[in-house]
Design a protein around this motif. Structure first.
Motif, mmCIF file in Angstrom:
data_model
loop_
_atom_site.group_PDB
_atom_site.id
_atom_site.type_symbol
_atom_site.label_atom_id
_atom_site.label_comp_id
_atom_site.label_asym_id
_atom_site.label_seq_id
_atom_site.Cartn_x
_atom_site.Cartn_y
_atom_site.Cartn_z
ATOM 1 N N PRO A 111 0.845 -1.196 0.000
ATOM 2 C CA PRO A 111 0.000 0.000 0.000
ATOM 3 C C PRO A 111 0.884 1.250 0.000
ATOM 4 O O PRO A 111 1.989 1.239 0.559
ATOM 5 C CB PRO A 111 -0.782 -0.120 1.311
ATOM 6 C CG PRO A 111 -0.699 -1.571 1.681
ATOM 7 C CD PRO A 111 0.613 -2.059 1.167
ATOM 8 N N ALA A 112 0.415 2.321 -0.619
ATOM 9 C CA ALA A 112 1.232 3.523 -0.790
ATOM 10 C C ALA A 112 1.777 4.038 0.539
ATOM 11 O O ALA A 112 2.958 4.379 0.653
ATOM 12 C CB ALA A 112 0.418 4.600 -1.497
ATOM 13 N N ALA A 113 0.927 4.092 1.571
ATOM 14 C CA ALA A 113 1.369 4.619 2.863
ATOM 15 C C ALA A 113 2.438 3.732 3.489
ATOM 16 O O ALA A 113 3.412 4.225 4.084
ATOM 17 C CB ALA A 113 0.171 4.750 3.804
ATOM 18 N N VAL A 114 2.285 2.417 3.340
ATOM 19 C CA VAL A 114 3.280 1.481 3.888
ATOM 20 C C VAL A 114 4.577 1.568 3.097
ATOM 21 O O VAL A 114 5.672 1.544 3.668
ATOM 22 C CB VAL A 114 2.727 0.046 3.873
ATOM 23 C CG1 VAL A 114 3.787 -0.939 4.357
ATOM 24 C CG2 VAL A 114 1.479 -0.049 4.733
ATOM 25 N N ALA A 155 -5.747 -3.267 6.863
ATOM 26 C CA ALA A 155 -6.788 -3.464 7.869
ATOM 27 C C ALA A 155 -6.193 -3.773 9.235
ATOM 28 O O ALA A 155 -6.680 -3.289 10.267
ATOM 29 C CB ALA A 155 -7.718 -4.595 7.429
ATOM 30 N N LEU A 156 -5.109 -4.545 9.242
ATOM 31 C CA LEU A 156 -4.475 -4.935 10.505
ATOM 32 C C LEU A 156 -3.864 -3.722 11.198
ATOM 33 O O LEU A 156 -3.973 -3.572 12.428
ATOM 34 C CB LEU A 156 -3.405 -5.985 10.228
ATOM 35 C CG LEU A 156 -2.837 -6.760 11.417
ATOM 36 C CD1 LEU A 156 -3.945 -7.542 12.113
ATOM 37 C CD2 LEU A 156 -1.731 -7.712 10.935
ATOM 38 N N MET A 157 -3.254 -2.834 10.429
ATOM 39 C CA MET A 157 -2.645 -1.633 11.020
ATOM 40 C C MET A 157 -3.702 -0.687 11.580
ATOM 41 O O MET A 157 -3.479 -0.008 12.584
ATOM 42 C CB MET A 157 -1.789 -0.922 9.973
ATOM 43 C CG MET A 157 -0.496 -1.625 9.663
ATOM 44 S SD MET A 157 0.502 -0.717 8.451
ATOM 45 C CE MET A 157 2.128 -1.426 8.764
ATOM 46 N N LYS A 158 -4.861 -0.633 10.931
ATOM 47 C CA LYS A 158 -5.941 0.202 11.458
ATOM 48 C C LYS A 158 -6.524 -0.397 12.734
ATOM 49 O O LYS A 158 -6.891 0.331 13.668
ATOM 50 C CB LYS A 158 -7.036 0.347 10.402
ATOM 51 C CG LYS A 158 -6.649 1.213 9.223
ATOM 52 C CD LYS A 158 -7.806 1.324 8.235
ATOM 53 C CE LYS A 158 -7.423 2.228 7.067
ATOM 54 N NZ LYS A 158 -8.558 2.333 6.082
ATOM 55 N N ALA A 159 -6.602 -1.729 12.774
ATOM 56 C CA ALA A 159 -7.171 -2.393 13.944
ATOM 57 C C ALA A 159 -6.220 -2.366 15.145
ATOM 58 O O ALA A 159 -6.670 -2.349 16.299
ATOM 59 C CB ALA A 159 -7.528 -3.837 13.593
ATOM 60 N N HIS A 217 4.720 -5.340 15.502
ATOM 61 C CA HIS A 217 5.026 -6.472 14.623
ATOM 62 C C HIS A 217 3.726 -6.978 13.990
ATOM 63 O O HIS A 217 2.735 -7.208 14.686
ATOM 64 C CB HIS A 217 5.703 -7.604 15.415
ATOM 65 C CG HIS A 217 6.901 -7.150 16.198
ATOM 66 N ND1 HIS A 217 8.071 -6.741 15.594
ATOM 67 C CD2 HIS A 217 7.090 -7.016 17.536
ATOM 68 C CE1 HIS A 217 8.940 -6.389 16.523
ATOM 69 N NE2 HIS A 217 8.367 -6.535 17.716
ATOM 70 N N PHE A 218 3.758 -7.141 12.684
ATOM 71 C CA PHE A 218 2.587 -7.596 11.937
ATOM 72 C C PHE A 218 2.976 -8.820 11.114
ATOM 73 O O PHE A 218 4.083 -8.898 10.584
ATOM 74 C CB PHE A 218 2.071 -6.489 11.010
ATOM 75 C CG PHE A 218 1.768 -5.194 11.708
ATOM 76 C CD1 PHE A 218 0.514 -4.957 12.251
ATOM 77 C CD2 PHE A 218 2.752 -4.217 11.830
ATOM 78 C CE1 PHE A 218 0.233 -3.762 12.901
ATOM 79 C CE2 PHE A 218 2.479 -3.026 12.473
ATOM 80 C CZ PHE A 218 1.216 -2.787 13.016
#
Length: 264
Positions: free
Chosen positions: A195-198, A240-244, A250-251
């Motif tokens: 994703p662009a932001a990542v 979605a994981l970063m928003k949650a 760590h992801f």
């Protein structure tokens, strides 16, 4: 003395009424055709002279648009458009091929005639998604895996590849099976799917094996990506994981149907 019979009178009428009208219409038609042919010949000769012989339709200026890193002067020099040549004789395909050969940073270029005196060069540059170290320099690689430029300073927002494949164990088997070039292509694919932001926050893309690719983000955060397969799905899952879990460090999206996060 007997007069002409009915048959003789009919024959005389046919002889007097047939051929003369046809002869009367042939001459004007022929004259018209000759005049039209002469006019067309003159028009064609005038058009050829206007396109090739006159000074009205010749190249006087070259415009460049779409450059980001390259300068318009660099593009004009590489294009070598023949200023002063007739517009109609400019080889647009040759100019495009010359630009691609001399400036690999160019992804696409559209060479257009801007009548009556201009040639336009509409350029789209390649966008780097990954950097490969080359001594003190960096090689820029686009999403298609094309290595198109070497720069001395890493562009901001573009991650650096770290290829740290072990020569023993399963990593060594992965290296033997896929080879270094394939592993680099997998890393390029991962970088292109981010994703662009990542992508802007990614510092490095680390490859340990085909199935073990990870990201190092700003602030010490990490992402276990796994292989390069299902990249678009993993990208959506990571977002979605970063928003949650905005505070996680760590992801893990190596199995996108069972993502995980940890740390705070």
């Amino acid at each position: 003395m007997a007069g002409p019979t009915t048959a003789e009178r009919g024959k005389r009428q046919q002889e007097s009424s047939g051929p003369p009208p046809a002869r009367r219409f042939r001459r004007p038609r022929l004259r018209t055709i000759v005049i039209l042919a002469v006019l067309l010949a003159l028009l064609g000769a005038g058009s050829v002279w206007a396109l090739y012989g006159s000074t009205w339709l010749r190249v006087e200026h070259v415009s460049v648009s779409g450059t980001q890193v390259l300068t318009p002067a660099e593009v004009r020099d590489a294009a070598a458009v023949p200023v002063g040549a007739p517009m109609i004789s400019v080889d647009t395909d040759g100019i495009e091929a010359r630009l691609r050969r001399k400036l690999p940073r160019i992804d696409t270029v559209d060479v257009v005639r801007s009548w009556p005196h201009g040639i336009g060069l509409k350029v789209t540059e390649r966008t780097p998604v990954l950097l490969v170290r080359n001594g003190r320099n960096f090689i820029e690689v686009d999403s298609e895996g094309v290595r198109f430029a070497t720069v001395s300073q890493a562009p901001k927002g573009v991650p650096v590849l770290e290829l740290s494949v072990s020569r023993t164990g399963s990593a060594a088997a992965s290296l033997r099976r896929f080879g270094t070039d394939r592993l680099v292509r997998e890393a390029v694919g991962v970088a292109g799917d981010l994703p662009a932001a990542v992508a802007r926050d990614t510092r490095t893309v680390q490859v340990r094996s085909y199935d073990d690719i990870s990201l190092e983000l700003g602030g010490g955060r990490t992402v276990a990506w796994g292989s390069g397969e299902s990249g678009r799905v993993k990208a959506r899952t990571l977002t979605a994981l970063m928003k949650a879990a905005p505070g996680a460090r760590h992801f893990d999206v190596s199995v996108p149907t069972a993502p995980a996060s940890s740390g705070s």
